[in-house]
Write an enzyme that holds these catalytic residues in place. Structure first.
Site, short mmCIF file in Angstrom:
data_model
loop_
_atom_site.label_atom_id
_atom_site.label_comp_id
_atom_site.label_asym_id
_atom_site.label_seq_id
_atom_site.Cartn_x
_atom_site.Cartn_y
_atom_site.Cartn_z
N ASN A 189 26.16 15.30 45.17
CA ASN A 189 26.92 16.03 46.19
C ASN A 189 27.87 17.04 45.53
OD1 ASN A 189 27.66 16.13 49.17
ND2 ASN A 189 29.65 15.92 48.19
N ASN A 238 50.22 6.95 49.89
CA ASN A 238 49.81 6.72 51.28
C ASN A 238 49.49 5.24 51.49
OD1 ASN A 238 50.10 9.42 51.76
ND2 ASN A 238 47.92 9.89 51.85
N ARG A 266 40.73 -0.84 37.06
CA ARG A 266 40.29 0.39 36.40
C ARG A 266 40.38 0.27 34.89
NH1 ARG A 266 42.33 5.37 40.03
NH2 ARG A 266 42.01 4.40 42.03
N TYR A 271 33.83 10.12 39.32
CA TYR A 271 34.29 11.21 40.19
C TYR A 271 35.01 12.28 39.37
CZ TYR A 271 38.10 13.58 42.53
OH TYR A 271 39.03 14.52 42.90
N HIS A 272 35.97 11.84 38.53
CA HIS A 272 36.73 12.82 37.75
C HIS A 272 35.81 13.57 36.78
CE1 HIS A 272 40.15 10.22 39.10
NE2 HIS A 272 40.71 11.39 39.24
N SER A 306 37.01 8.30 35.45
CA SER A 306 36.05 7.77 36.43
C SER A 306 34.89 8.75 36.53
CB SER A 306 36.69 7.63 37.82
OG SER A 306 36.76 8.91 38.45
N THR A 345 41.22 18.45 39.63
CA THR A 345 42.18 17.34 39.65
C THR A 345 42.85 17.20 38.28
OG1 THR A 345 42.22 14.93 39.46
CG2 THR A 345 40.08 15.91 39.55
N1 LIG Z 1 43.72 14.20 48.34
C1 LIG Z 1 44.15 14.19 47.09
O1 LIG Z 1 45.13 13.52 46.75
C2 LIG Z 1 43.45 15.02 46.05
C3 LIG Z 1 43.99 15.08 44.77
C4 LIG Z 1 43.37 15.86 43.79
C5 LIG Z 1 42.23 16.59 44.12
N2 LIG Z 1 41.71 16.51 45.38
C6 LIG Z 1 40.50 17.30 45.67
O2 LIG Z 1 40.71 18.08 46.83
C7 LIG Z 1 39.52 18.17 47.59
C8 LIG Z 1 39.79 17.73 49.02
O3 LIG Z 1 40.26 16.38 49.00
P1 LIG Z 1 40.50 15.57 50.31
O4 LIG Z 1 41.45 14.49 50.00
O5 LIG Z 1 40.78 16.51 51.44
O6 LIG Z 1 39.05 14.91 50.50
P2 LIG Z 1 38.28 14.64 51.87
O7 LIG Z 1 37.17 13.72 51.59
O8 LIG Z 1 39.24 14.25 52.92
O9 LIG Z 1 37.72 16.08 52.22
C9 LIG Z 1 36.51 16.58 51.72
C10 LIG Z 1 35.66 17.02 52.93
O10 LIG Z 1 34.47 17.61 52.44
C11 LIG Z 1 33.40 17.19 53.24
N3 LIG Z 1 32.18 17.28 52.44
C12 LIG Z 1 31.87 16.58 51.30
N4 LIG Z 1 30.63 16.89 50.90
C13 LIG Z 1 30.14 17.81 51.77
C14 LIG Z 1 28.90 18.47 51.90
N5 LIG Z 1 27.90 18.24 51.06
N6 LIG Z 1 28.74 19.37 52.93
C15 LIG Z 1 29.74 19.59 53.81
N7 LIG Z 1 30.93 18.96 53.76
C16 LIG Z 1 31.13 18.07 52.75
C17 LIG Z 1 33.74 15.76 53.63
O11 LIG Z 1 33.08 15.33 54.79
C18 LIG Z 1 35.26 15.84 53.81
O12 LIG Z 1 35.61 16.09 55.15
C19 LIG Z 1 38.48 17.33 46.87
O13 LIG Z 1 37.66 18.16 46.11
C20 LIG Z 1 39.30 16.43 45.97
O14 LIG Z 1 38.58 16.10 44.83
C21 LIG Z 1 42.30 15.75 46.34
#
Ligand SMILES: NC(=O)c1ccc[n+]([C@@H]2O[C@H](COP(=O)([O-])OP(=O)(O)OC[C@H]3O[C@@H](n4cnc5c(N)ncnc54)[C@H](O)[C@@H]3O)[C@@H](O)[C@H]2O)c1
Length: 382
Positions: free
Chosen positions: A118, A240, A326, A181-182, A179, A144
């Protein structure tokens, strides 16, 4: 600007859509509800179920008069992604659309493969979509801070000058993720950097720390406009989760010694940072990397703050200790630079007692929805 937000249903995507339209940008959001689906599959649904993306766009338009164009589909599919890029013709793309949870990526082989496929395919389609249909567009990609790991030297903003055997060069700062993911985020950065060099793309990679909070200037107190809020071990972020645990009377789940230190930020600052990056683009052929966080806290420090503020509000908050699932250092050096966004004009929100108390009050409104079995799920790195 015409801004396409990929992952517009997500925790950060939806508030960004409201924020940017409120500031006068034209916004399209794209999502396939992957995050909602995975939460349901793993029995870790969010604290409340937000309306679907079409419904949110309608509610926001009634409240603000701002339109958000909605595209539902899977961005790993080139037919769909290319159609969106062609139809919307963006000036900028914000790429949030990934599987964003470290524990999910470590659950089992299927989850690992999904994360790899993905995240890398969406990033590749963003690059191809921009190259083919919007070559001038600025890509703002969410990376990140976890890409850097916890090295025993100061962390720079993306780049490091190295002197070796009397010669010097500038390189991406060494990355060592904790991880899978990272690791996909590191691979994303490498993909982007390759195509910046090859095709002259214009890219900002925002190395973000864990985000906390729910209410933004645009949502106000209207909970139909809140982002979804995971409090489970798989998709929830640490502060959170602690707030929900405090409200539920569940001992705060500190992993191991609790000395893990990271850079955190308020969700309202994510909105600011992304907008500042968007409105001050890098030049063509530049990969600009900015470290996106406001304050450093150890896990122990966060737990103590939640306990102190929660107890003042009459919650009986206890701090627990959980064997660390972890593979990570529980005590380490951590000194990352974070100058770039401040220089662009970021006005940080700090994690004061008042901010914590407000957040605990909002979480408390949904206290009846908390299901304790979602809090710890036993995802182990081994
Ligand atoms: N939330 C945090 O604390 C945090 C911290 C560091 C980095 N990030 C990065 O920020 C970004 C957003 O994070 P978030 O917390 O909003 O995550 P989230 O999962 O809430 O949002 C990601 C959205 O992308 C959509 N998505 C994923 N794959 C898809 C695909 N193939 N087609 C269409 N839609 C797709 C998901 O359905 C989801 O709604 C991510 O890339 C995450 O790695 C988040």
């Amino acid at each position: 600007m015409r801004v396409l937000i990929l992952g517009g249903d997500g925790y950060l995507g939806w508030p960004t859509a409201m924020h940017l339209t409120a500031k006068g940008h034209e916004v399209g959001v794209v999502d396939n509800y992957l995050r909602r689906r995975l939460s349901r599959e793993e029995d870790v649904e969010t604290l409340f179920e937000p309306p679907n993306l079409h419904e949110r766009a309608r509610l926001w338009s009634e409240k603000s008069g701002c339109a958000v164009e909605v595209f539902i589909g899977d961005l790993t599919c080139w037919d769909f992604a290319s159609e969106v890029f062609r139809k919307f013709s963006p000036d900028a793309v914000i790429h949030y659309a990934e599987q964003p949870a470290a524990p999910y990526s470590m659950l089992h082989r299927r989850a690992a493969t999904l994360t790899l496929q993905n995240n890398l395919l969406v990033t590749a389609n963003v690059i191809f979509g921009v190259h083919e249909f919007a070559p001038e567009a600025h890509i703002v990609k969410l990376g990140t801070m976890g890409e850097y790991g916890t090295p025993n030297i100061d962390i720079e903003e993306g780049w490091i000058e190295i002197e070796h055997k009397g010669r010097k060069g500038r390189f991406l700062y060494p990355r060592q993720a904790g991880s899978l993911y990272h690791t996909t985020k590191i691979m994303d950065t490498d993909l982007l950097w390759f195509y910046v060099r090859t095709w002259g793309l214009r890219v900002t990679d925002l190395m973000q720390g864990p985000v906390y909070g729910m209410v933004t200037d645009e949502s106000g107190e209207d909970d139909r406009l809140f982002p979804f809020f995971n409090y489970d071990e798989i998709f929830g972020t640490v502060l959170n989760r602690f707030m929900v645990q405090a409200v539920a009377g569940y001992p705060l789940t500190v992993y191991g010694k609790g000395g893990q230190t990271r850079g955190y930020l308020d969700i309202r600052d994510t909105m600011q940072c992304v907008r500042l990056a968007l409105e001050n683009p890098p030049r063509e052929g530049e990969l600009r990397i900015l470290n996106q966080f406001v304050e450093l806290f150890s896990v122990n420090k966060l737990a103590e703050m939640v306990q102190r503020v929660g107890n003042k509000m009459g919650l009986r908050v206890q701090i627990g200790s959980v064997e660390n699932p972890r593979k990570e250092a529980e005590e380490h050096y951590y000194n990352p630079v974070h100058q770039g966004l401040l220089e662009l004009g970021l006005q940080p929100h700090y994690l004061t007692d008042d901010v914590l108390a407000e957040m605990l009050k909002v979480v408390g409104r949904f206290g009846a929805n908390i299901q304790e079995h979602k809090i710890i799920r036993g995802v182990k790195w081994n």
